[in-house]
Design an enzyme around this catalytic site. Structure first.
Site, PDB file in Angstrom:
ATOM      1  CB  VAL A   1      -0.957  -0.012   1.204  1.00  0.00           C
ATOM      2  CG1 VAL A   1      -1.811   1.251   1.208  1.00  0.00           C
ATOM      3  CG2 VAL A   1      -1.853  -1.241   1.162  1.00  0.00           C
ATOM      4  CG  ASP A   2       3.673   2.572   3.142  1.00  0.00           C
ATOM      5  OD1 ASP A   2       2.811   3.456   3.314  1.00  0.00           O
ATOM      6  OD2 ASP A   2       4.262   2.023   4.089  1.00  0.00           O
ATOM      7  CB  VAL A   3       4.936   0.218  -3.115  1.00  0.00           C
ATOM      8  CG1 VAL A   3       5.425   0.295  -4.563  1.00  0.00           C
ATOM      9  CG2 VAL A   3       6.073  -0.247  -2.199  1.00  0.00           C
TER      10      VAL A   3
END
Length: 445
Positions: free
Chosen positions: A224-226
């Site tokens: 999700v961060d990526v």
């Protein structure tokens, strides 16, 4: 809108290496170097990015902008820096200049910096500022005034006390693209802390990951961060294009939950179409078959992605069972999905005669998408064999980096520099920020 920092032109490709280990000469779009001896232009040459973000989404977006040629200044807390500097093992001991890096699995004092930090902070200059200190806060505001882009992931409203919220930065610098990254937006979710794992859980991703009836699972990377980093980069580039036309900056807002929901694609669309929640299917696809891992000799797994009926006919022929493609249970994709259990039994009984690598050669020869389930090291080796240059050096004595996936023929990505040590460029940058606003950035030392 031109900004007052006036970035220095890049050094010639044959410039002598500095004490931090200046990277090798810039490579051209094919990796062979510029044909005229001059460093190639970069898409974001002349753009200054103030990176006030921490952990992964914001830092990775800023690193991507650095790949594209922007100058990025990473602002961190004095003493401890970005949280990810301590997210180990593994750690990489900070070597003396020119020394070999030493990976460490322990957490002993003097352990150095976690490898996690390096993954998202290449090609940046390091500046440590304590925003609670009036002088440092003033330096931070001056950096925002000179920057083209500011990236931050503070809780909504918390930067107002330092004069670094969007209202204040826009007043001081109307051309600024201010990107704020939150976990759950700036409304009712403003006070909720945003961590990738939690968002994978509450955002539905874990509910469709894992085996049926098993424990819900997260992805094996902070996915999700990526994804949010890529959304932030897209928004920033769009805002810079708007500024090219109008001279005006704007606020770019992204949040982890929305980025995840936007990435659920067919799973979210299927729910909206039927009202039913999808569930976990392991390595299987809800709408395509065979599109999963299949057991070969000794139970070794082969990933097979048959996306159309033609590919299935080729698969059946390669397995020595062309009659499978004529079987009414398997002739069309929708039939194969409905009769998946029988299909997989028929395929695996034939795949058991060879290994995944053996089948990969035979099936690839007839254009059936497939491959073994590789380790990370084997994946990097595959990319190297395919000529994709997956790993790139970042300077003498530093651990190399996974290369940018971007390939631009006219403005190739920059050869990266090593991630900065905490406050590595602080003295020069503080002097620059206290001087004339039209002074150029100091050269890297």
């Amino acid at each position: 809108m031109p900004q007052p920092h006036r970035p220095q032109p890049r050094p010639p490709a044959d410039a002598s290496p500095g004490p931090t280990g200046t990277p090798p000469p810039d490579r051209g779009p094919t990796g062979t170097g510029p044909t005229d001896g001059a460093p190639p232009a970069r898409a974001l040459d002349g753009i200054l990015v103030a990176d006030f973000s921490r952990v992964l989404a914001g830092p990775l977006a800023a690193a991507t902008l650095a790949d594209l040629g922007a100058e990025v200044i990473k602002v961190e807390r004095p003493g401890t820096g970005d949280d990810t500097r301590a997210w180990g093992p593994p750690f990489v001991a900070d070597p003396p200049y020119g020394a070999e890096p030493r990976p460490r699995e322990d957490s002993a004092p003097g352990r150095g910096t976690a490898a996690y930090f390096d993954a998202a902070n290449r090609s940046k200059r390091g500046l440590a500022l304590d925003l609670a200190d009036p002088d440092d806060a003033a330096a931070a505001r001056e950096l925002a005034r000179r920057a083209d882009v500011l990236i931050e992931n503070f809780r909504p409203g918390s930067l107002a006390r330092y004069g670094l919220d969007h209202t204040a930065t826009r007043a001081a610098n109307p051309g600024l693209v201010h990107c704020t990254i939150t976990g759950f937006g700036s409304g009712a979710g403003a006070r909720l802390p945003g961590y990738d794992f939690v968002v994978q859980a509450v955002g539905g991703l874990m509910s469709i990951t894992g085996e049926p009836g098993g424990t819900p699972l997260k992805a094996g990377v902070a996915l999700v961060d990526v994804l949010t980093a890529k959304d932030a980069t897209t928004g920033i580039l769009a805002a810079l294009r708007h500024r090219d036309r109008t001279g005006q900056g704007q606020l770019v807002e992204v949040n982890l939950l929305s980025s995840l929901l936007g990435s659920l694609v067919n799973q979210a669309s299927g729910h909206l179409a039927t009202g039913r929640d999808p569930g976990p299917m392991g390595n299987r696809h809800p709408s395509i078959a065979p599109y999963e891992t299949l057991a070969c000799r000794d139970g070794q797994l082969l990933a097979v992605a048959v996306g159309n009926d033609r590919q299935f006919r080729e698969l059946a022929r390669a397995l020595g069972a062309p009659e499978l493609a004529e079987d009414l249970r398997f002739a069309r994709n929708e039939d194969r999905v409905q009769n998946r259990t029988d299909l997989i039994k028929a395929l695996e009984s034939r795949l058991a005669s060879d290994t995944p690598h053996g089948w990969t050669e035979r099936l690839t020869a007839v254009s059936v998408p497939c491959g073994p389930v590789n380790t990370v090291s084997a994946a990097l080796e595959l990319a190297a064999r395919l000529g994709l240059d997956p790993v790139t050096p970042v300077g003498e004595g530093r651990v190399p980096q996974v290369a940018s996936p971007l390939r631009l023929s006219g403005t190739p990505v920059a050869q990266p520099f090593a991630p900065p040590r905490l406050d590595e460029h602080g003295t020069a940058l503080r002097t620059w920020l206290s001087g004339p606003s039209d002074a150029p950035l100091p050269p890297r030392m």
